[in-house]
Write an enzyme that holds these catalytic residues in place. Structure first.
Site, PDB file in Angstrom:
ATOM      1  N   CYS A  30      -5.193  -2.751   2.768  1.00  0.00           N
ATOM      2  CA  CYS A  30      -4.990  -2.775   4.388  1.00  0.00           C
ATOM      3  C   CYS A  30      -6.166  -3.270   4.998  1.00  0.00           C
ATOM      4  CB  CYS A  30      -4.763  -1.251   4.655  1.00  0.00           C
ATOM      5  SG  CYS A  30      -3.842  -1.193   6.356  1.00  0.00           S
ATOM      6  N   LYS A  34      -9.532   2.149  -3.075  1.00  0.00           N
ATOM      7  CA  LYS A  34      -9.910   1.524  -1.611  1.00  0.00           C
ATOM      8  C   LYS A  34     -11.296   2.356  -1.444  1.00  0.00           C
ATOM      9  CE  LYS A  34      -8.542   1.150   3.135  1.00  0.00           C
ATOM     10  NZ  LYS A  34      -7.527   1.408   4.163  1.00  0.00           N
ATOM     11  N   GLU A  55       0.911  -1.318  -0.077  1.00  0.00           N
ATOM     12  CA  GLU A  55       0.024  -0.056  -0.059  1.00  0.00           C
ATOM     13  C   GLU A  55       0.883   1.258   0.028  1.00  0.00           C
ATOM     14  OE1 GLU A  55      -3.298   2.036   2.888  1.00  0.00           O
ATOM     15  OE2 GLU A  55      -1.806   0.420   3.575  1.00  0.00           O
TER      16      GLU A  55
END
Length: 480
Positions: free
Chosen positions: A360, A310, A251
């Site tokens: 994540c 995301k 990430e």
């Protein structure tokens, strides 16, 4: 407050030993047995709520103390503000077991066995509620204690993590009457072991050579201008020296907007990835013409360039909840106002396979992960848990990823900045992992899987249906 209620505090703290990295999964029913015992003895619903609150406070303070590390050590918040903020957060999470305690005592059934069913249903319910209220914080849901190698992991493809929460809480309550608890425990272990022998999904295609890169960039240096070019050079070198069909970087491995990277850098990565007809997925930042910016994963290589952004953002870390701008002004967290990506995004078609990427924290939401199935044959998680230092966060997060594989029957590839970079097989077993806080590349092979587990079809509905059945069987008493 009585001494018996204060005993809930260490009992809750002991519950953390059942999770990674301690992995005492066999111990998991016992702390919740202690809570069940305390709730039964509580004279009033208010006292039962107090016992549940203290249990939860001990549990969360011991289990997610890494929030203080994130706010103070790496977020730049003064310790005198980060400490109370962490305690308030843990106290807020403790309201969920407090709610379970109050509800249990308010409508406590008369028969012992009904009390056991009622208690288990309530514990699983508050675990589920915690997973979505205020965007959700399902971290340390009780069911995660039973990730592989626990034999109870066999129930994961059927009922998911909340079904396992229900099962563990029921076993804990049943152990109060050992003539009930021990046979039930033996039956569940045997059934779980049998279920683990079932292959709900099957491999498809040839093994895929993968390279998962762990840069180990210190968080305090990640967004510093003087470290920027060293970071880019490190990742380029690691990609160049570890060819693979599919390469994953963590990430925000490239800590800049993709269109502001040095000219030709992305082209270099693309050429390196395409050497063997392969592809690379890297975490970076993207933006649009309206000024919104996203925490994204970008694919480069032989396949057309694709982007995943995301969608489930972390409060305070990636967006500022309304009314809390003053709080975030006390911290120094770069890029804390992301825009959420679309709720449903197609898997990335890379290296000849459909890969469901999540970034994540997103992999703690099982029902969001299964949205990419059955199309996706591989799950991929890009993370940067450097925010949490040398804490419990990294092994806990790896345990969560293993549960996602056990639920979905899909292998998971994890590329992280500081740990835990790992390959997880389709049953949730850890195939290989890099030592945390080291720079390296995890090379291996993985196969895509096809087919659907019952959890992939129904999500959390299976667990919720079972909770409802237990509540009906328990027949809670009249309001006291």
């Amino acid at each position: 407050m009585r001494r018996s209620e204060l005993a809930a505090l260490p009992a809750g703290a002991a519950g953390v030993l059942c999770f990674a990295p301690f992995d005492l999964f066999w111990l998991a029913p016992l702390p919740w047995l202690a809570l069940f015992f305390l709730l039964r003895r509580a004279p009033t619903p208010r006292r039962a709520a107090a016992a549940g609150f203290l249990f939860g406070l001990g549990f969360f303070v011991a289990g997610v103390s890494w929030i203080f590390v994130s706010l103070s050590v790496f977020g730049g918040m003064p310790w005198w503000l980060a400490g109370p903020a962490t305690l308030i957060f843990c106290a807020t999470m403790a309201l969920y077991p407090a709610l379970a305690g109050w509800t249990f005592k308010r409508w406590q059934p008369a028969a012992d066995w009904r009390q056991m069913l009622y208690f288990a249903a309530l514990i699983a319910t508050v675990d589920w509620l915690r997973g979505w209220i205020f965007t959700g914080f399902p971290w340390l849901a009780l069911g995660y204690t039973q990730a592989p190698p626990s034999p109870l992991a066999g129930f994961a493809p059927l009922l998911g993590v909340y079904g396992l929460s229900l099962l563990v809480a029921l076993l804990g309550a049943a152990l109060l009457r050992w003539r009930i608890g021990l046979p039930l425990l033996a039956a569940c272990v045997a059934a779980g072991f049998g279920l683990r022998q079932i292959d709900w999904t099957e491999p498809v295609g040839e093994p895929l050579r993968v390279a998962l890169i762990q840069g180990n960039i210190p968080q305090q240096m990640k967004f510093q201008p003087e470290a920027f070019y060293r970071t880019l050079s490190l990742y380029r070198e690691l990609v160049a020296t570890h060819p693979a069909q599919l390469t994953l970087l963590p990430e925000t491995a490239l800590p800049a907007f993709a269109d502001r990277l040095p000219p030709g850098y992305l082209d270099e990565l693309k050429a390196l990835a395409a050497r063997q007809g392969g592809d690379l997925i890297v975490g970076t930042l993207t933006g649009d013409l309206d000024g919104a910016y996203f925490n994204s994963a970008l694919s480069l290589g032989a396949a057309p360039t694709q982007t995943y952004s995301k969608s489930h953002l972390v409060p305070f870390g990636e967006f500022i909840p309304a009314g809390f701008a003053w709080f975030m002004a006390q911290a120094d967290i770069p890029m804390s106002s992301f825009t959420a990506g679309p709720a449903r995004q197609a898997p990335l078609r890379v290296a000849g396979h459909d890969v469901a990427v999540n970034i994540c924290y997103e992999d703690v939401f099982g029902e969001e992960i299964i949205a990419a199935l059955p199309q996706a044959g591989i799950l991929a998680n890009l993370s940067n848990t450097a925010w949490f230092g040398r804490s419990l966060a990294q092994p806990q997060h790896l345990q969560i990823a293993r549960m996602r594989s056990a639920e979905t029957g899909r292998p998971t590839l994890r590329a992280t900045n500081t740990g835990m970079t790992a390959i997880i097989d389709a049953h949730g077993n850890l195939s290989a992992a890099l030592p945390p806080f080291t720079t390296g590349v995890l090379s291996g092979e993985v196969r895509a899987y096809t087919g659907m587990t019952p959890y992939n079809h129904w999500g959390n509905l299976g667990a919720l249906g079972l909770i409802a059945l237990l509540l009906l069987a328990a027949r809670p008493g009249r309001r006291r």
